[in-house]
Design a protein around this motif. Structure first.
Motif, short mmCIF file in Angstrom:
data_model
loop_
_atom_site.label_atom_id
_atom_site.label_comp_id
_atom_site.label_asym_id
_atom_site.label_seq_id
_atom_site.Cartn_x
_atom_site.Cartn_y
_atom_site.Cartn_z
N VAL A 54 -13.13 -4.03 -5.42
CA VAL A 54 -13.29 -5.11 -4.44
C VAL A 54 -13.43 -4.55 -3.03
N THR A 55 -12.64 -3.53 -2.69
CA THR A 55 -12.76 -2.93 -1.37
C THR A 55 -14.14 -2.31 -1.19
N GLY A 56 -14.65 -1.65 -2.22
CA GLY A 56 -16.00 -1.10 -2.14
C GLY A 56 -17.03 -2.17 -1.92
N PHE A 57 -16.87 -3.32 -2.60
CA PHE A 57 -17.79 -4.44 -2.40
C PHE A 57 -17.72 -4.96 -0.98
N MET A 58 -16.48 -5.05 -0.42
CA MET A 58 -16.32 -5.57 0.93
C MET A 58 -16.90 -4.62 1.97
N VAL A 59 -16.95 -3.33 1.67
CA VAL A 59 -17.63 -2.39 2.57
C VAL A 59 -19.10 -2.77 2.68
N LEU A 60 -19.70 -3.11 1.54
CA LEU A 60 -21.10 -3.51 1.52
C LEU A 60 -21.31 -4.89 2.14
N THR A 113 -13.75 -5.35 8.36
CA THR A 113 -12.29 -5.52 8.45
C THR A 113 -11.73 -6.29 7.26
N SER A 114 -12.46 -6.29 6.18
CA SER A 114 -12.07 -7.12 5.04
C SER A 114 -11.41 -6.31 3.92
N GLY A 115 -10.87 -5.13 4.24
CA GLY A 115 -10.24 -4.31 3.22
C GLY A 115 -9.05 -4.98 2.57
N GLY A 116 -8.40 -5.89 3.30
CA GLY A 116 -7.26 -6.59 2.75
C GLY A 116 -7.60 -7.48 1.57
N VAL A 117 -8.87 -7.85 1.44
CA VAL A 117 -9.29 -8.67 0.31
C VAL A 117 -9.04 -7.92 -1.01
N GLY A 118 -9.24 -6.60 -0.98
CA GLY A 118 -8.96 -5.79 -2.16
C GLY A 118 -7.48 -5.84 -2.53
N GLN A 148 -8.96 6.26 4.96
CA GLN A 148 -8.33 7.44 5.53
C GLN A 148 -9.34 8.60 5.58
N ARG A 149 -10.20 8.50 6.56
CA ARG A 149 -11.23 9.49 6.81
C ARG A 149 -11.50 9.51 8.31
N ARG A 150 -12.28 10.48 8.76
CA ARG A 150 -12.50 10.61 10.21
C ARG A 150 -13.11 9.34 10.78
N LYS A 151 -14.09 8.77 10.10
CA LYS A 151 -14.67 7.49 10.49
C LYS A 151 -14.51 6.53 9.31
N ALA A 152 -13.59 5.60 9.47
CA ALA A 152 -13.27 4.69 8.37
C ALA A 152 -14.47 3.83 8.01
N ALA A 153 -14.63 3.60 6.70
CA ALA A 153 -15.70 2.71 6.24
C ALA A 153 -15.27 1.25 6.29
N ILE A 154 -13.95 1.01 6.34
CA ILE A 154 -13.42 -0.36 6.36
C ILE A 154 -11.98 -0.32 6.86
N PHE A 155 -11.55 -1.42 7.46
CA PHE A 155 -10.17 -1.58 7.91
C PHE A 155 -9.48 -2.65 7.07
N LEU A 156 -8.16 -2.64 7.10
CA LEU A 156 -7.39 -3.66 6.39
C LEU A 156 -7.66 -5.05 6.95
N GLY A 157 -7.78 -5.14 8.25
CA GLY A 157 -7.87 -6.45 8.89
C GLY A 157 -6.54 -7.17 8.81
N ASP A 158 -6.48 -8.34 9.41
CA ASP A 158 -5.25 -9.13 9.34
C ASP A 158 -4.96 -9.58 7.91
N THR A 159 -6.00 -9.74 7.10
CA THR A 159 -5.80 -10.12 5.69
C THR A 159 -4.84 -9.15 5.01
#
Length: 351
Positions: free
Chosen positions: A26-32, A51-56, A212-223
């Motif tokens: 799900v997190t991979g999908f939210m990156v897209l 910022t939708s990493g929290g959906v995962g 957790q990388r130098r340039k994040a692909a996604i953030f947790l967000g408030d979710t």
């Protein structure tokens, strides 16, 4: 009850595996999907990032709960009778975060709903009725216990939200702290704590490869940050309530003491300088480290090491019985506060 959990460890492993796979997918999908975050005055990044990493994380709880109900229902009698209500509140907090990520709710509305959910969570899990002392405990009125538990949940939710600004920082610290809670919950017979912390851990492990990388692909967000803080606060409350005389009351705060100190002392400093506490800022120690040129990952490892230190302190305190000592807890508060003051004087203020 802990014997039951050890005897049926496979169902928990099964739910963990499903939660991990779901979070990864799900997190991979939210990156897209790319629900983006435009950098602002409080941000530590310079480009639009999903910022939708929290959906995962939400999905991990959903699939784990579904597996529990459909595949391992024989475990349900060992959960609290109001477990569905507790889980509903977890999803409600995640929904609040998602609405804030999408619609940017006003601070007053957001905090008002958070207070309601914090109170409902504290009431559902249970609140302490005794304050631990050396060699005993003292009873506290129900209203004081409820208000204290509500404040604890509200404070943790906000602390996690405020500290979610460096790639992997909050996830690493909560994985470490949640692992300790899960192990102690396993030995103490708190099925609720084991479930809440276990799914949080695997949900984060599915999120970290993207973040957790130098340039994040996604953030947790408030979710993700609101849900994670809520879950950790409820799990620690659950453990405190099953311990004799509230003997584990200080365990949750001790495990995340570096986070709480950074948030509370920063807010106290801003209040002293008569600055608006609700406006975006970059005054937290981790933000000032990044401003000084320390990379996100280096800051994350600094806080992760602090998390490991306090995980070991907490384990020692539980094994030695000092976890029920207000003096021991106060000494740790003093040490962390002193470290904050030293770091604050060495780092330039940014707002």
């Amino acid at each position: 009850m802990s014997d039951v959990m050890w005897a049926h460890l496979w169902p928990f492993i099964n739910m963990a595996g499903l939660g991990l796979f779901t979070s990864l997918a799900v997190t991979g999908f939210m990156v897209l999907a790319g629900l983006g975050d435009t950098p602002n005055a409080r941000s530590n990044h310079e480009r639009v990032t999903p910022t939708s990493g929290g959906v995962g994380l939400v999905a991990a709880y959903g699939i784990s709960a579904l597996a529990l109900a459909l595949m391992h229902s024989f475990l349900l009698p060992y959960f609290p009778a109001n477990f569905p209500q507790i889980l509903s509140l977890v999803f409600a907090m995640g929904l609040l975060g998602l609405c804030d990520d999408i619609f940017h709710l006003s601070a007053k509305l957001k905090f008002g709903i958070m207070v309601i959910l914090s109170g409902a969570g504290a009431y559902s899990v249970g609140f302490p009725l005794a304050f631990p002392l050396e060699g005993g405990s003292v009873a506290i009125p129900s209203i004081i216990g409820f208000l204290g538990a509500t404040l604890w949940v509200f404070a943790v939710v906000n602390a996690v939200n405020f500290m979610d600004g460096a790639n992997g920082l909050i996830t690493n610290m909560l994985v470490i702290a949640s692992f300790v809670l899960a192990v102690i919950g396993l030995s103490s017979g708190s099925v609720l704590s084991v479930f809440l912390c276990g799914v949080l851990i695997v949900g984060f492990l599915g999120f970290l490869p993207y973040n957790q990388r130098r340039k994040a692909a996604i953030f947790l967000g408030d979710t993700g940050s609101l849900l994670a803080g809520f879950v950790f606060a409820l799990a620690s409350l659950s453990l405190a309530n099953i311990s004799v005389g509230g003997g584990l009351l200080f365990l949750g705060p001790l495990l995340i003491l570096p986070l709480l100190a950074d948030v509370l002392l920063t807010l106290a400093s801003r209040a002293k300088r008569k600055q608006n506490l609700l406006t975006a800022h970059r005054d937290h120690i981790y933000q000032r480290l990044i401003k000084r040129g320390v990379s996100h990952l280096q800051v994350t490892w600094i806080y992760s090491i602090l998390g490991l230190v306090f995980a070991n302190i907490s384990i020692f305190a539980v094994q030695s019985g000092r976890i029920a000592s207000p003096v021991f807890f106060a000494i740790n508060i003093a040490v962390v506060s002193a470290l904050y003051v030293i770091a604050s004087r060495l780092l330039p203020r940014t707002s």
